[in-house]
Motif scaffolding. Sequence first.
Motif, PDB file in Angstrom:
ATOM      1  N   PRO A 124       0.831  -1.208   0.000  1.00  0.00           N
ATOM      2  CA  PRO A 124       0.000   0.000   0.000  1.00  0.00           C
ATOM      3  C   PRO A 124       0.860   1.251   0.000  1.00  0.00           C
ATOM      4  O   PRO A 124       2.009   1.222   0.469  1.00  0.00           O
ATOM      5  N   PRO A 125       0.339   2.356  -0.528  1.00  0.00           N
ATOM      6  CA  PRO A 125       1.088   3.612  -0.481  1.00  0.00           C
ATOM      7  C   PRO A 125       1.281   4.058   0.954  1.00  0.00           C
ATOM      8  O   PRO A 125       0.472   3.740   1.828  1.00  0.00           O
ATOM      9  N   VAL A 126       2.373   4.751   1.202  1.00  0.00           N
ATOM     10  CA  VAL A 126       2.661   5.228   2.553  1.00  0.00           C
ATOM     11  C   VAL A 126       1.751   6.398   2.872  1.00  0.00           C
ATOM     12  O   VAL A 126       1.748   7.413   2.169  1.00  0.00           O
ATOM     13  N   ALA A 127       0.969   6.246   3.923  1.00  0.00           N
ATOM     14  CA  ALA A 127       0.051   7.322   4.324  1.00  0.00           C
ATOM     15  C   ALA A 127       0.775   8.307   5.217  1.00  0.00           C
ATOM     16  O   ALA A 127       1.566   7.925   6.081  1.00  0.00           O
ATOM     17  N   GLY A 128       0.514   9.573   4.985  1.00  0.00           N
ATOM     18  CA  GLY A 128       1.091  10.593   5.841  1.00  0.00           C
ATOM     19  C   GLY A 128       0.525  10.499   7.248  1.00  0.00           C
ATOM     20  O   GLY A 128      -0.649  10.211   7.429  1.00  0.00           O
ATOM     21  N   GLN A 129       1.361  10.721   8.242  1.00  0.00           N
ATOM     22  CA  GLN A 129       0.911  10.603   9.621  1.00  0.00           C
ATOM     23  C   GLN A 129       0.081  11.816  10.004  1.00  0.00           C
ATOM     24  O   GLN A 129       0.510  12.953   9.899  1.00  0.00           O
ATOM     25  N   ARG A 130      -1.145  11.540  10.445  1.00  0.00           N
ATOM     26  CA  ARG A 130      -2.040  12.619  10.843  1.00  0.00           C
ATOM     27  C   ARG A 130      -2.225  12.567  12.346  1.00  0.00           C
ATOM     28  O   ARG A 130      -2.679  11.565  12.904  1.00  0.00           O
ATOM     29  N   LEU A 131      -1.852  13.644  13.000  1.00  0.00           N
ATOM     30  CA  LEU A 131      -1.960  13.670  14.449  1.00  0.00           C
ATOM     31  C   LEU A 131      -3.422  13.721  14.871  1.00  0.00           C
ATOM     32  O   LEU A 131      -4.223  14.449  14.285  1.00  0.00           O
ATOM     33  N   PRO A 132      -3.790  12.934  15.874  1.00  0.00           N
ATOM     34  CA  PRO A 132      -5.164  12.984  16.350  1.00  0.00           C
ATOM     35  C   PRO A 132      -5.475  14.338  16.971  1.00  0.00           C
ATOM     36  O   PRO A 132      -4.611  14.975  17.570  1.00  0.00           O
ATOM     37  N   LYS A 133      -6.714  14.774  16.809  1.00  0.00           N
ATOM     38  CA  LYS A 133      -7.131  16.062  17.344  1.00  0.00           C
ATOM     39  C   LYS A 133      -7.664  15.878  18.762  1.00  0.00           C
ATOM     40  O   LYS A 133      -8.551  15.066  19.003  1.00  0.00           O
ATOM     41  N   ALA A 134      -7.120  16.625  19.684  1.00  0.00           N
ATOM     42  CA  ALA A 134      -7.584  16.585  21.066  1.00  0.00           C
ATOM     43  C   ALA A 134      -7.975  17.998  21.474  1.00  0.00           C
ATOM     44  O   ALA A 134      -7.462  18.980  20.940  1.00  0.00           O
ATOM     45  N   ILE A 135      -8.902  18.088  22.400  1.00  0.00           N
ATOM     46  CA  ILE A 135      -9.288  19.386  22.953  1.00  0.00           C
ATOM     47  C   ILE A 135      -8.777  19.465  24.382  1.00  0.00           C
ATOM     48  O   ILE A 135      -8.383  18.453  24.967  1.00  0.00           O
ATOM     49  N   SER A 136      -8.757  20.652  24.935  1.00  0.00           N
ATOM     50  CA  SER A 136      -8.199  20.854  26.267  1.00  0.00           C
ATOM     51  C   SER A 136      -9.120  20.297  27.347  1.00  0.00           C
ATOM     52  O   SER A 136     -10.311  20.041  27.113  1.00  0.00           O
ATOM     53  N   VAL A 137      -8.566  20.148  28.537  1.00  0.00           N
ATOM     54  CA  VAL A 137      -9.363  19.693  29.681  1.00  0.00           C
ATOM     55  C   VAL A 137     -10.491  20.675  29.955  1.00  0.00           C
ATOM     56  O   VAL A 137     -11.624  20.273  30.247  1.00  0.00           O
ATOM     57  N   ASP A 138     -10.200  21.962  29.829  1.00  0.00           N
ATOM     58  CA  ASP A 138     -11.227  22.973  30.057  1.00  0.00           C
ATOM     59  C   ASP A 138     -12.366  22.840  29.056  1.00  0.00           C
ATOM     60  O   ASP A 138     -13.548  22.951  29.414  1.00  0.00           O
ATOM     61  N   GLU A 139     -12.035  22.586  27.796  1.00  0.00           N
ATOM     62  CA  GLU A 139     -13.074  22.432  26.774  1.00  0.00           C
ATOM     63  C   GLU A 139     -13.912  21.180  27.017  1.00  0.00           C
ATOM     64  O   GLU A 139     -15.134  21.195  26.829  1.00  0.00           O
ATOM     65  N   VAL A 140     -13.263  20.093  27.438  1.00  0.00           N
ATOM     66  CA  VAL A 140     -14.007  18.877  27.766  1.00  0.00           C
ATOM     67  C   VAL A 140     -14.977  19.154  28.908  1.00  0.00           C
ATOM     68  O   VAL A 140     -16.158  18.776  28.869  1.00  0.00           O
ATOM     69  N   THR A 141     -14.481  19.832  29.941  1.00  0.00           N
ATOM     70  CA  THR A 141     -15.321  20.145  31.098  1.00  0.00           C
ATOM     71  C   THR A 141     -16.521  20.990  30.694  1.00  0.00           C
ATOM     72  O   THR A 141     -17.654  20.754  31.145  1.00  0.00           O
ATOM     73  N   ARG A 142     -16.284  21.985  29.850  1.00  0.00           N
ATOM     74  CA  ARG A 142     -17.383  22.841  29.394  1.00  0.00           C
ATOM     75  C   ARG A 142     -18.428  22.046  28.628  1.00  0.00           C
ATOM     76  O   ARG A 142     -19.645  22.269  28.783  1.00  0.00           O
ATOM     77  N   ILE A 143     -17.990  21.115  27.800  1.00  0.00           N
ATOM     78  CA  ILE A 143     -18.928  20.283  27.041  1.00  0.00           C
ATOM     79  C   ILE A 143     -19.761  19.423  27.983  1.00  0.00           C
ATOM     80  O   ILE A 143     -20.995  19.340  27.855  1.00  0.00           O
ATOM     81  N   LEU A 144     -19.102  18.798  28.953  1.00  0.00           N
ATOM     82  CA  LEU A 144     -19.815  17.924  29.880  1.00  0.00           C
ATOM     83  C   LEU A 144     -20.825  18.701  30.718  1.00  0.00           C
ATOM     84  O   LEU A 144     -21.949  18.231  30.962  1.00  0.00           O
ATOM     85  N   GLU A 145     -20.443  19.890  31.140  1.00  0.00           N
ATOM     86  CA  GLU A 145     -21.318  20.679  31.999  1.00  0.00           C
ATOM     87  C   GLU A 145     -22.393  21.427  31.224  1.00  0.00           C
ATOM     88  O   GLU A 145     -23.300  22.009  31.825  1.00  0.00           O
ATOM     89  N   ALA A 146     -22.307  21.396  29.890  1.00  0.00           N
ATOM     90  CA  ALA A 146     -23.314  22.088  29.073  1.00  0.00           C
ATOM     91  C   ALA A 146     -24.597  21.272  28.930  1.00  0.00           C
ATOM     92  O   ALA A 146     -25.612  21.790  28.471  1.00  0.00           O
ATOM     93  N   VAL A 147     -24.556  20.014  29.344  1.00  0.00           N
ATOM     94  CA  VAL A 147     -25.727  19.146  29.209  1.00  0.00           C
ATOM     95  C   VAL A 147     -26.757  19.490  30.275  1.00  0.00           C
ATOM     96  O   VAL A 147     -26.432  19.602  31.457  1.00  0.00           O
ATOM     97  N   ASP A 148     -27.999  19.653  29.863  1.00  0.00           N
ATOM     98  CA  ASP A 148     -29.113  19.914  30.782  1.00  0.00           C
ATOM     99  C   ASP A 148     -29.565  18.587  31.375  1.00  0.00           C
ATOM    100  O   ASP A 148     -30.113  17.735  30.678  1.00  0.00           O
ATOM    101  N   THR A 149     -29.351  18.397  32.673  1.00  0.00           N
ATOM    102  CA  THR A 149     -29.666  17.123  33.320  1.00  0.00           C
ATOM    103  C   THR A 149     -31.010  17.140  34.040  1.00  0.00           C
ATOM    104  O   THR A 149     -31.264  16.317  34.928  1.00  0.00           O
ATOM    105  N   SER A 150     -31.889  18.044  33.650  1.00  0.00           N
ATOM    106  CA  SER A 150     -33.199  18.128  34.305  1.00  0.00           C
ATOM    107  C   SER A 150     -34.212  17.153  33.707  1.00  0.00           C
ATOM    108  O   SER A 150     -35.335  17.057  34.200  1.00  0.00           O
TER     109      SER A 150
END
Length: 329
Positions: A124-150
């Motif tokens: 197979p052709p050599v695929a270029g290495q693509r770094l995985p995309k990660a978000i910051s701890v703060d962004e993860v926390t904001r996403i989790l806390e954005a959910v309405d749990t009512s």
Amino acid sequence: MTTAEGVQAPVQDELQTTAPGRLMGEYLQHMLVERGLSANTLAAYRRDLLRYQRFLAAQDAHLIEGVTRQLVSAFAQGLATGADGQAPLSPRSAARTVVAVRGFHRFLALEGTTATDPAEDVHPPVAGQRLPKAISVDEVTRILEAVDTSTPAGLRDRALLEFLYSTGARISEAVGLDVDDVSVDEVLEGPAVVRLFGKGSKERLVPLGSYAARAMDAYLVRSRPSLAATATAKNSTPALFLNLRGGRLSRQSAWSILKTAAERAHVSGEVSPHTLRHSFATHLLQGGADVRVVQELLGHASVTTTQVYTLVTADTLREVYAAAHPRAL
């Protein structure tokens, strides 16, 4: 679990048009029954082999015995540019397609269907290495806390997203879980350990953090019973995560849940369930976790796959160094 009968019919419907296509159907059946490939992996192989079948038909290669190394090589070389007469593929997709074709011809040679393996030396052709995309701890926390749990749905959404980030599970692994895969007593007492079933139905145990355990407890006690009550006797399911009709939550719905939470949290850029998996691995390594431990948690067959995350953390180290050291620049 997907059964042989459940996959055989659609595979043969599209591949029976040529003699090579019928052999491809047999190979896919072998991969399902003998290798235990997941439905998603099998579907990808099927698409790749359908492309190969169309190429062979266009080259008037109607018998598999007439396929030569030069023909397979021409197919492989034309994947990235569309020279095989079909839409161009990315380097990674082209590499996967060649792997599928190589596996197909190796299968035929081992079964004695063909005397030689014309794809043995085609790489197979050599695929270029693509770094995985990660978000910051703060962004993860904001996403989790954005959910309405009512609401019951909100409690489920929070439990799902906390689960994905806490375990690094693939979305298919999360929505494929049954209630018995998570012990309620362990969730209440903690720390819980969850059974995940990865590619090829390989099982692994992953700890469930306290935040995710509390969210799961709230969901199991206050939400899942009401969601399960909406299901008919025919649609009753042991699934852990349920939709509003009491059935198993789909991958598409889980994706939508995360997308909605990210929008509410004003986290820009593409955020997918795999983003949480990437973030899980990156944050563990940034916190000092050993790469082989992260490999086990992610369910990677090889540590080489996991080591791509060390490049992400190295980039972070360089950024911090450049910003903080007085003589870095």
